[in-house]
Design a protein around this motif. Structure first.
Motif, short mmCIF file in Angstrom:
data_model
loop_
_atom_site.label_atom_id
_atom_site.label_comp_id
_atom_site.label_asym_id
_atom_site.label_seq_id
_atom_site.Cartn_x
_atom_site.Cartn_y
_atom_site.Cartn_z
N THR A 43 0.82 -1.21 0.00
CA THR A 43 0.00 0.00 0.00
C THR A 43 0.86 1.26 0.00
O THR A 43 1.88 1.32 0.67
N GLU A 44 0.40 2.24 -0.76
CA GLU A 44 1.05 3.55 -0.84
C GLU A 44 0.20 4.62 -0.18
O GLU A 44 0.71 5.64 0.25
N THR A 45 -1.12 4.43 -0.17
CA THR A 45 -2.03 5.36 0.48
C THR A 45 -3.03 4.55 1.29
O THR A 45 -3.12 3.33 1.16
N GLY A 46 -3.82 5.24 2.09
CA GLY A 46 -4.79 4.54 2.94
C GLY A 46 -4.06 3.93 4.12
O GLY A 46 -3.13 4.53 4.67
N THR A 47 -4.44 2.74 4.50
CA THR A 47 -3.78 2.04 5.60
C THR A 47 -2.39 1.63 5.13
O THR A 47 -2.26 0.87 4.17
N LEU A 48 -1.38 2.13 5.80
CA LEU A 48 0.00 1.84 5.41
C LEU A 48 0.50 0.57 6.06
O LEU A 48 -0.17 -0.03 6.88
#
Length: 105
Positions: A43-48
């Motif tokens: 993941t790059e955005t949202g929940t890391l």
């Protein structure tokens, strides 16, 4: 198509440790039993600190057969033990998805 969507959330600072161990020891065993994943993402955005991986199967029975063989593999058992002892994973979710009739997959 039957899809197994798995999301692992790592403790902060443990993502690369997880990925290094998995790529070196876990992935070859999974490929042996499950074939190539449809995708493996970070993941790059949202929940890391999450790893999302997607595996495809012909059916639920195909998934069960292949995963059962993997779970019986002594190398996989050793990897899972080592991975658990490393303490990287904070949380795991698993979704089994079935293709809609109009899905391109």
């Amino acid at each position: 198509m039957f899809v197994d969507l798995r999301t692992y959330t790592m403790f902060p600072g443990r993502l690369n440790t997880f990925l290094d161990l998995y790529e070196r020891e876990g992935l070859p065993i999974q490929k042996k039993h499950l074939g190539e994943p449809l995708g493996y993402f970070i993941t790059e955005t949202g929940t890391l600190n999450q790893v999302v991986h997607i595996w495809g199967y012909e059916s639920a029975a195909d998934r069960e057969r292949r995963r059962q063989a993997m779970e019986s593999d002594p190398d996989w058992i050793a990897y899972r033990r080592k991975s658990a002892e490393a303490g990287n994973v904070q949380h795991q979710t698993n979704k089994l998805l079935r293709s809609a009739s109009f899905s391109p997959m």
